[in-house]
Motif scaffolding. Sequence first.
Motif, PDB file in Angstrom:
ATOM      1  N   THR A  62      -8.782 -28.212  23.107  1.00  0.00           N
ATOM      2  CA  THR A  62      -7.944 -27.134  22.709  1.00  0.00           C
ATOM      3  C   THR A  62      -7.624 -26.880  21.725  1.00  0.00           C
ATOM      4  O   THR A  62      -7.146 -27.588  20.602  1.00  0.00           O
ATOM      5  CB  THR A  62      -6.443 -28.255  23.712  1.00  0.00           C
ATOM      6  N   HIS A  63      -7.335 -25.396  21.796  1.00  0.00           N
ATOM      7  CA  HIS A  63      -7.103 -24.554  19.943  1.00  0.00           C
ATOM      8  C   HIS A  63      -5.660 -25.005  19.715  1.00  0.00           C
ATOM      9  O   HIS A  63      -4.510 -24.130  20.063  1.00  0.00           O
ATOM     10  CB  HIS A  63      -7.789 -23.220  20.411  1.00  0.00           C
ATOM     11  N   ARG A  64      -5.783 -25.060  18.584  1.00  0.00           N
ATOM     12  CA  ARG A  64      -3.708 -25.448  18.128  1.00  0.00           C
ATOM     13  C   ARG A  64      -4.403 -24.715  17.040  1.00  0.00           C
ATOM     14  O   ARG A  64      -4.713 -24.495  16.180  1.00  0.00           O
ATOM     15  CB  ARG A  64      -3.910 -26.620  17.601  1.00  0.00           C
ATOM     16  N   ILE A  65      -2.566 -24.052  16.311  1.00  0.00           N
ATOM     17  CA  ILE A  65      -2.098 -23.139  15.026  1.00  0.00           C
ATOM     18  C   ILE A  65      -1.012 -23.955  15.036  1.00  0.00           C
ATOM     19  O   ILE A  65      -0.356 -23.815  16.106  1.00  0.00           O
ATOM     20  CB  ILE A  65      -2.617 -21.938  15.661  1.00  0.00           C
ATOM     21  N   TRP A  66      -0.861 -23.271  13.637  1.00  0.00           N
ATOM     22  CA  TRP A  66       0.807 -23.135  13.053  1.00  0.00           C
ATOM     23  C   TRP A  66       0.991 -23.066  11.598  1.00  0.00           C
ATOM     24  O   TRP A  66      -0.043 -22.199  11.024  1.00  0.00           O
ATOM     25  CB  TRP A  66       0.373 -24.987  12.652  1.00  0.00           C
ATOM     26  N   PHE A  67       2.291 -22.518  11.759  1.00  0.00           N
ATOM     27  CA  PHE A  67       2.886 -20.900  10.415  1.00  0.00           C
ATOM     28  C   PHE A  67       3.755 -22.269  10.173  1.00  0.00           C
ATOM     29  O   PHE A  67       4.372 -22.048  10.524  1.00  0.00           O
ATOM     30  CB  PHE A  67       2.458 -19.796  10.976  1.00  0.00           C
ATOM     31  N   ASP A  68       3.163 -22.627   8.434  1.00  0.00           N
ATOM     32  CA  ASP A  68       4.627 -23.102   7.107  1.00  0.00           C
ATOM     33  C   ASP A  68       4.535 -21.673   7.109  1.00  0.00           C
ATOM     34  O   ASP A  68       4.364 -21.347   6.183  1.00  0.00           O
ATOM     35  CB  ASP A  68       3.723 -23.885   6.567  1.00  0.00           C
ATOM     36  N   TYR A  69       6.004 -21.461   7.360  1.00  0.00           N
ATOM     37  CA  TYR A  69       6.475 -20.256   6.884  1.00  0.00           C
ATOM     38  C   TYR A  69       7.971 -19.724   6.187  1.00  0.00           C
ATOM     39  O   TYR A  69       9.259 -20.756   6.642  1.00  0.00           O
ATOM     40  CB  TYR A  69       5.828 -18.561   7.939  1.00  0.00           C
ATOM     41  N   THR A 122      -0.753 -23.768  20.658  1.00  0.00           N
ATOM     42  CA  THR A 122      -1.780 -24.122  20.930  1.00  0.00           C
ATOM     43  C   THR A 122      -2.484 -22.193  21.831  1.00  0.00           C
ATOM     44  O   THR A 122      -1.543 -20.978  21.798  1.00  0.00           O
ATOM     45  CB  THR A 122      -2.054 -24.043  22.551  1.00  0.00           C
ATOM     46  N   PHE A 123      -3.144 -21.357  21.568  1.00  0.00           N
ATOM     47  CA  PHE A 123      -4.292 -20.492  22.117  1.00  0.00           C
ATOM     48  C   PHE A 123      -5.607 -20.841  22.334  1.00  0.00           C
ATOM     49  O   PHE A 123      -5.990 -21.714  22.296  1.00  0.00           O
ATOM     50  CB  PHE A 123      -4.190 -19.812  20.644  1.00  0.00           C
ATOM     51  N   THR A 124      -5.826 -19.123  23.120  1.00  0.00           N
ATOM     52  CA  THR A 124      -6.766 -18.866  24.732  1.00  0.00           C
ATOM     53  C   THR A 124      -7.290 -17.916  24.014  1.00  0.00           C
ATOM     54  O   THR A 124      -7.175 -17.095  23.340  1.00  0.00           O
ATOM     55  CB  THR A 124      -6.255 -19.258  25.837  1.00  0.00           C
ATOM     56  N   VAL A 125      -8.801 -17.893  23.829  1.00  0.00           N
ATOM     57  CA  VAL A 125      -9.450 -16.337  23.270  1.00  0.00           C
ATOM     58  C   VAL A 125      -9.039 -15.765  24.472  1.00  0.00           C
ATOM     59  O   VAL A 125     -10.647 -16.263  25.412  1.00  0.00           O
ATOM     60  CB  VAL A 125     -10.887 -16.798  22.933  1.00  0.00           C
ATOM     61  N   LYS A 126      -9.013 -14.399  24.661  1.00  0.00           N
ATOM     62  CA  LYS A 126      -9.223 -13.731  25.839  1.00  0.00           C
ATOM     63  C   LYS A 126     -10.614 -13.098  26.247  1.00  0.00           C
ATOM     64  O   LYS A 126     -10.677 -12.678  26.773  1.00  0.00           O
ATOM     65  CB  LYS A 126      -7.744 -12.604  26.620  1.00  0.00           C
ATOM     66  N   LYS A 172      -7.190 -12.690  21.035  1.00  0.00           N
ATOM     67  CA  LYS A 172      -6.334 -14.117  21.197  1.00  0.00           C
ATOM     68  C   LYS A 172      -4.713 -14.226  22.302  1.00  0.00           C
ATOM     69  O   LYS A 172      -3.882 -13.219  21.704  1.00  0.00           O
ATOM     70  CB  LYS A 172      -6.143 -15.088  20.636  1.00  0.00           C
ATOM     71  N   ASN A 173      -4.311 -15.381  23.258  1.00  0.00           N
ATOM     72  CA  ASN A 173      -3.364 -15.140  23.490  1.00  0.00           C
ATOM     73  C   ASN A 173      -2.594 -16.559  22.985  1.00  0.00           C
ATOM     74  O   ASN A 173      -2.890 -18.038  22.867  1.00  0.00           O
ATOM     75  CB  ASN A 173      -2.901 -15.344  25.256  1.00  0.00           C
ATOM     76  N   PHE A 174      -1.125 -16.635  22.896  1.00  0.00           N
ATOM     77  CA  PHE A 174      -0.871 -17.945  22.540  1.00  0.00           C
ATOM     78  C   PHE A 174       0.619 -17.634  23.265  1.00  0.00           C
ATOM     79  O   PHE A 174       1.093 -17.865  23.377  1.00  0.00           O
ATOM     80  CB  PHE A 174      -0.100 -17.400  20.673  1.00  0.00           C
ATOM     81  N   GLU A 175       0.797 -19.819  22.763  1.00  0.00           N
ATOM     82  CA  GLU A 175       1.750 -20.641  23.982  1.00  0.00           C
ATOM     83  C   GLU A 175       2.882 -21.668  22.975  1.00  0.00           C
ATOM     84  O   GLU A 175       1.781 -22.115  22.045  1.00  0.00           O
ATOM     85  CB  GLU A 175       1.894 -20.621  25.162  1.00  0.00           C
TER      86      GLU A 175
END
Length: 135
Positions: free
Chosen positions: A125-132, A6-10, A36-39
Motif C-alpha cells: 500500500t502506497h501512502r502520502i501525506w501533506f503537512d500544509y 493512499t494512492f495507486t499508480v494508474k 496516480k489516483n488518490f483516496e
Amino acid sequence: MRATATFTVKAFVPTELKPEPAVSTGLPVGVATMEKNFEGEVVGRSATLFTAAFDQPTGVGTYVAMESFEGSLQGREGAFNFVHSATTSGSDRTAEFFTIVPSSGTGELAGISGAGGMAVDADGTHRIWFDYQLG
C-alpha cells in the motif's frame, strides 16, 4: 494541517528522452510519465514527470518527481504542484525530500504551502501525506 491518503499508480510510461550530451555512468538514467489516483483525505489524480538513475535488478538508485495534482485536500478543491525525491539501496528510503511548490495552488488551494512525505507499507500500500498551510 495534515491530509493523508493512499494512492495507486494508474500508468507508468517510460519515454525515449535521454540526457544530452550522453554521459556514461554506473547507473542508467531514465524518464517516465505517471498518472496516480488518490483516496482518503486527498482525493484526485496527478500527472507526474519522473526521472531516475536506477538499477532495476538491485533496486539501487535515486529518483526525482514533479507532480501536478488536481482534486481536493480535506474537501478543499483545486490544483497544485509538488516535488519529491528519495534514494534507495534496495530495501529502504533515505535522503527524502518533499515540498509543495510555492505559488502553484489554484481554486480553494490557492496559497497552499508546506511539505509532506510518502511511504510504502509491507503489503505494498502506497501512502502520502501533506503537512500544509493555506494563505
